[in-house]
Scaffold this active site. Structure first.
Site, PDB file in Angstrom:
ATOM      1  N   SER A  52      36.611  51.681  55.397  1.00  0.00           N
ATOM      2  CA  SER A  52      36.603  53.129  55.635  1.00  0.00           C
ATOM      3  C   SER A  52      36.074  53.901  54.427  1.00  0.00           C
ATOM      4  O   SER A  52      35.237  54.800  54.572  1.00  0.00           O
ATOM      5  CB  SER A  52      38.019  53.614  55.933  1.00  0.00           C
ATOM      6  N   CYS A  75      40.984  48.617  58.328  1.00  0.00           N
ATOM      7  CA  CYS A  75      41.402  49.562  59.368  1.00  0.00           C
ATOM      8  C   CYS A  75      40.844  49.167  60.735  1.00  0.00           C
ATOM      9  O   CYS A  75      41.580  49.083  61.714  1.00  0.00           O
ATOM     10  CB  CYS A  75      40.951  50.972  59.002  1.00  0.00           C
ATOM     11  N   LYS A 119      45.976  47.191  65.689  1.00  0.00           N
ATOM     12  CA  LYS A 119      47.438  47.391  65.722  1.00  0.00           C
ATOM     13  C   LYS A 119      47.820  48.440  66.755  1.00  0.00           C
ATOM     14  O   LYS A 119      48.704  48.249  67.570  1.00  0.00           O
ATOM     15  CB  LYS A 119      47.911  47.777  64.309  1.00  0.00           C
ATOM     16  N   GLY A 144      60.245  44.436  55.348  1.00  0.00           N
ATOM     17  CA  GLY A 144      60.835  45.616  55.975  1.00  0.00           C
ATOM     18  C   GLY A 144      59.956  46.838  55.818  1.00  0.00           C
ATOM     19  O   GLY A 144      60.418  47.968  55.953  1.00  0.00           O
ATOM     20  N   TYR A 196      55.982  48.878  56.491  1.00  0.00           N
ATOM     21  CA  TYR A 196      55.213  49.361  57.647  1.00  0.00           C
ATOM     22  C   TYR A 196      54.853  48.209  58.593  1.00  0.00           C
ATOM     23  O   TYR A 196      55.084  48.272  59.799  1.00  0.00           O
ATOM     24  CB  TYR A 196      53.853  49.901  57.195  1.00  0.00           C
ATOM     25  N   ILE A 197      54.219  47.188  58.003  1.00  0.00           N
ATOM     26  CA  ILE A 197      53.609  46.165  58.855  1.00  0.00           C
ATOM     27  C   ILE A 197      54.686  45.341  59.556  1.00  0.00           C
ATOM     28  O   ILE A 197      54.606  45.074  60.760  1.00  0.00           O
ATOM     29  CB  ILE A 197      52.641  45.289  58.022  1.00  0.00           C
ATOM     30  N   GLU A 235      56.334  47.573  62.286  1.00  0.00           N
ATOM     31  CA  GLU A 235      55.443  47.860  63.413  1.00  0.00           C
ATOM     32  C   GLU A 235      55.276  46.616  64.287  1.00  0.00           C
ATOM     33  O   GLU A 235      55.349  46.706  65.522  1.00  0.00           O
ATOM     34  CB  GLU A 235      54.079  48.330  62.894  1.00  0.00           C
ATOM     35  N   GLY A 283      53.805  42.701  51.854  1.00  0.00           N
ATOM     36  CA  GLY A 283      53.017  43.550  50.970  1.00  0.00           C
ATOM     37  C   GLY A 283      51.564  43.122  50.880  1.00  0.00           C
ATOM     38  O   GLY A 283      51.169  42.081  51.398  1.00  0.00           O
ATOM     39  N   ASP A 333      42.238  51.210  48.927  1.00  0.00           N
ATOM     40  CA  ASP A 333      43.399  50.353  48.650  1.00  0.00           C
ATOM     41  C   ASP A 333      43.274  49.573  47.347  1.00  0.00           C
ATOM     42  O   ASP A 333      44.287  49.208  46.746  1.00  0.00           O
ATOM     43  CB  ASP A 333      43.606  49.342  49.791  1.00  0.00           C
ATOM     44  N   THR A 382      44.059  54.778  55.399  1.00  0.00           N
ATOM     45  CA  THR A 382      42.641  54.995  55.687  1.00  0.00           C
ATOM     46  C   THR A 382      42.167  56.425  55.382  1.00  0.00           C
ATOM     47  O   THR A 382      41.169  56.605  54.688  1.00  0.00           O
ATOM     48  CB  THR A 382      42.359  54.664  57.172  1.00  0.00           C
ATOM     49  N   HIS A 418      58.340  75.332  75.391  1.00  0.00           N
ATOM     50  CA  HIS A 418      59.448  74.767  76.167  1.00  0.00           C
ATOM     51  C   HIS A 418      58.968  74.188  77.487  1.00  0.00           C
ATOM     52  O   HIS A 418      58.081  74.765  78.112  1.00  0.00           O
ATOM     53  CB  HIS A 418      60.468  75.884  76.432  1.00  0.00           C
TER      54      HIS A 418
HETATM   55  P1  NDP Z   1      54.973  47.366  52.187  1.00  0.00           P
HETATM   56  O1  NDP Z   1      54.833  47.413  50.724  1.00  0.00           O
HETATM   57  O2  NDP Z   1      55.150  48.615  52.970  1.00  0.00           O
HETATM   58  O3  NDP Z   1      56.169  46.395  52.574  1.00  0.00           O
HETATM   59  C1  NDP Z   1      56.304  45.125  52.035  1.00  0.00           C
HETATM   60  C2  NDP Z   1      57.653  44.595  52.445  1.00  0.00           C
HETATM   61  O4  NDP Z   1      57.783  43.243  52.045  1.00  0.00           O
HETATM   62  C3  NDP Z   1      58.799  45.347  51.788  1.00  0.00           C
HETATM   63  O5  NDP Z   1      59.822  45.466  52.734  1.00  0.00           O
HETATM   64  C4  NDP Z   1      59.186  44.440  50.641  1.00  0.00           C
HETATM   65  O6  NDP Z   1      60.520  44.542  50.276  1.00  0.00           O
HETATM   66  C5  NDP Z   1      58.942  43.089  51.252  1.00  0.00           C
HETATM   67  N1  NDP Z   1      58.688  42.045  50.273  1.00  0.00           N
HETATM   68  C6  NDP Z   1      57.831  42.083  49.244  1.00  0.00           C
HETATM   69  N2  NDP Z   1      57.868  40.906  48.569  1.00  0.00           N
HETATM   70  C7  NDP Z   1      58.766  40.129  49.195  1.00  0.00           C
HETATM   71  C8  NDP Z   1      59.252  38.817  48.981  1.00  0.00           C
HETATM   72  N3  NDP Z   1      58.816  38.075  47.965  1.00  0.00           N
HETATM   73  N4  NDP Z   1      60.174  38.321  49.829  1.00  0.00           N
HETATM   74  C9  NDP Z   1      60.628  39.088  50.849  1.00  0.00           C
HETATM   75  N5  NDP Z   1      60.223  40.312  51.109  1.00  0.00           N
HETATM   76  C10 NDP Z   1      59.289  40.843  50.287  1.00  0.00           C
HETATM   77  O7  NDP Z   1      53.704  46.540  52.661  1.00  0.00           O
HETATM   78  P2  NDP Z   1      53.049  46.294  54.076  1.00  0.00           P
HETATM   79  O8  NDP Z   1      52.371  44.992  53.912  1.00  0.00           O
HETATM   80  O9  NDP Z   1      54.009  46.488  55.186  1.00  0.00           O
HETATM   81  O10 NDP Z   1      51.962  47.446  54.155  1.00  0.00           O
HETATM   82  C11 NDP Z   1      51.036  47.658  53.095  1.00  0.00           C
HETATM   83  C12 NDP Z   1      50.553  49.077  53.106  1.00  0.00           C
HETATM   84  O11 NDP Z   1      49.673  49.267  54.184  1.00  0.00           O
HETATM   85  C13 NDP Z   1      51.641  50.113  53.293  1.00  0.00           C
HETATM   86  O12 NDP Z   1      52.228  50.458  52.079  1.00  0.00           O
HETATM   87  C14 NDP Z   1      50.913  51.252  53.926  1.00  0.00           C
HETATM   88  O13 NDP Z   1      50.432  52.110  52.932  1.00  0.00           O
HETATM   89  C15 NDP Z   1      49.759  50.590  54.650  1.00  0.00           C
HETATM   90  N6  NDP Z   1      49.996  50.602  56.101  1.00  0.00           N
HETATM   91  C16 NDP Z   1      50.083  51.787  56.750  1.00  0.00           C
HETATM   92  C17 NDP Z   1      50.315  51.847  58.102  1.00  0.00           C
HETATM   93  C18 NDP Z   1      50.415  53.171  58.770  1.00  0.00           C
HETATM   94  O14 NDP Z   1      49.978  54.163  58.206  1.00  0.00           O
HETATM   95  N7  NDP Z   1      51.013  53.259  59.945  1.00  0.00           N
HETATM   96  C19 NDP Z   1      50.476  50.632  58.894  1.00  0.00           C
HETATM   97  C20 NDP Z   1      50.386  49.431  58.119  1.00  0.00           C
HETATM   98  C21 NDP Z   1      50.152  49.434  56.791  1.00  0.00           C
HETATM   99  P3  NDP Z   1      61.079  45.667  49.242  1.00  0.00           P
HETATM  100  O15 NDP Z   1      61.163  46.941  50.029  1.00  0.00           O
HETATM  101  O16 NDP Z   1      62.403  45.142  48.841  1.00  0.00           O
HETATM  102  O17 NDP Z   1      60.085  45.720  48.121  1.00  0.00           O
END
Ligand code: NDP
Length: 451
Positions: free
Chosen positions: A14, A42, A50, A175, A177-178, A181, A261, A302, A310, A434
């Protein structure tokens, strides 16, 4: 010194495609290299497929609701292969549009990997060296898996769109976004979903009340969500994946997906050849004008790990072109970015969470939580949350949080008001529409609490 191009963009996602096109429109001579498919995360393996999967996954509930509304319908089976074929045809179509846009803007597109050789030179995987006055790095990021024995038995979001068959059961780790979702999507598509998140509550960084409601409803809809739990061991056993969790639970799944992540895609990019500064995670460090410490090299999206969205990458690309090719230095505005998480239920947010706001200043919190008309009639327990966080001193709305069907659509609109600096009284002056869910945003009279 003369160069082959005014701008060489590395990465056809993007941010890269937008920068290339808009720079070329100023009369600059522009080239772009992409090693995989035009469109980037994206279009090819992120937001677009997605969202199509979100749509696909919502039909079983919609059909049940249709029955409740008097329709004589039944859902039948979901044909993943058929859906996947159509989804990929749509991605092919979008990739074609990206390519045509580049062609139409006279951007020379190279289907090759590019690495940085020196301040003004890139080397293509074809062996060719190309020089440019400016280089823009827009190579994005990629999913990372944790360090764990046999971790390669698990997939990431990259592979989920390519599966030959939908698994009967899946364990999702993470836990964010990805993770959240895909828990909703796969659950809706009929996969038995278990999700382990190591922290106390999913969607860290978002508003606590919204996170709690989303987690409750994900569980109500059938996701087997365990917080405070992580994967400890995994092994292939009898064609399935055996896992052991930190709480001692042993369970077997058809598939395990790591949504733990994403990391900037800088490996092997040649940054060390020119000494581009990177941060702890490898993210390229840029100033407010997207410029690295090497004056001819810029980065957007990114790979800079500022806000991984995006539309933000696109705005960074536009600001880069404005600054470098239009002589109008334009910093990127990263304040008050509305965003949506396509969980089920959907979540839209802009501005501060209650927790962030109350650490900053005295606030009023307005909340309305209710069962919306459409699903209430169908006998569902689904709840909606509308929440405004207001500064006691300035009366400005500091944050809005919406957990509701179509929350993404709503937060886009509310985002305009919040970005304009609207006060609670400005919201109140707007007449309600409404009957809608969003009318609650302008009809909340007394604060639920102050903090
Ligand atoms: P995130 O950083 O949002 O989430 C990563 C998750 O993995 C967290 O819950 C984290 O836990 C956990 N984690 C990290 N390392 C470990 C580990 N070693 N063992 C277990 N759990 C772990 O990343 P995502 O990959 O979900 O998404 C990446 C980015 O992409 C987002 O930040 C967002 O900006 C973008 N995105 C946006 C979307 C949208 O706009 N709808 C949709 C999808 C992606 P902890 O919280 O404890 O660190």
């Amino acid at each position: 010194m003369s160069f082959d191009y005014d701008l060489f963009v590395i990465g056809g996602g993007s941010g890269g495609v937008r920068a290339a096109r808009v720079a070329a429109a100023t009369g600059a001579k522009v080239a772009l290299a992409e090693e995989y498919r035009m469109g980037g995360t994206c279009v090819i393996r992120g937001c677009v497929p997605k969202k199509l999967m979100v749509f696909a996954s919502e039909f079983p509930n919609a059909i049940e609701d249709a029955q409740a509304y008097g329709w004589d319908v039944s859902s039948g089976d979901f044909d993943w292969t058929d859906f996947r074929t159509k989804m990929h045809a749509e991605l092919d179509r979008l990739e074609g549009i990206y390519r045509r846009l580049l062609d139409g803007s006279s951007v020379r597109a190279y289907d090759a990997r590019a690495t940085i050789k020196d301040e003004h030179t890139v080397t293509l995987s074809t062996g060719e060296d190309i020089t440019a006055k400016h280089i823009l790095i827009a190579v994005g990021g990629r999913p990372v898996k944790p360090e764990l024995v046999n971790v390669d038995l698990g997939i990431t979001s990259n592979e989920i769109f390519l599966l030959e068959d939908l698994p009967k059961s899946i364990l999702i780790i993470g836990g964010g976004y990805i993770a959240c979702e895909f828990a909703g999507i796969l659950n809706g598509l009929g996969v038995e979903v278990t999700q382990y998140y190591r922290g106390a509550q999913i969607l860290r960084g978002f508003d606590d009340e919204a996170r709690g409601l989303i987690a409750d409803q994900m569980r109500d809809k059938g996701v087997n969500l365990h917080c405070g739990t992580n994967i400890l061991e995994m092994e292939r056993r009898d064609g399935k994946i055996w896992t052991k969790a930190t709480n001692g639970t042993e369970a077997t799944f058809d598939q395990v997906m790591f949504a733990t992540g994403r990391t900037p895609n800088v490996e092997g990019l040649g940054l060390e050849n020119v000494g581009v500064n990177v941060g702890r995670l490898g993210e390229i460090i840029v100033d407010e004008y997207n410029q690295t410490n090497v004056p001819s090299i810029y980065a957007v999206g990114d790979v800079t790990d500022r806000v991984q969205l995006t539309p933000v990458a696109i705005r960074e690309a536009m600001a880069f072109v404005e600054t470098v090719f239009k002589g109008n230095p334009t910093p990127v505005d990263h304040e008050l970015i509305p965003s949506a998480v396509f969980t089920q239920p959907e979540y839209g947010a802009v501005g501060l969470t209650e927790e962030q706001a109350r650490d900053q200043e005295p606030i009023e919190v307005y909340t309305s939580s209710f069962r919306p008309m459409q699903t209430l009639f169908a006998g569902r327990e689904d709840r909606v949350l509308m929440k405004l966080i207001v500064s006691q001193a300035t009366r400005k709305v500091l944050g809005v949080h919406i957990v509701a069907p179509q929350a993404g659509e709503m937060i886009q609109m509310v985002g305009i008001a919040v970005k304009m600096g609207a006060t609670k009284e400005d919201f109140d002056r707007v007449c309600a529409v409404h009957p809608t869910m969003a009318e609650e945003l302008v009809t909340m009279k007394s604060p639920t609490r102050t903090a």
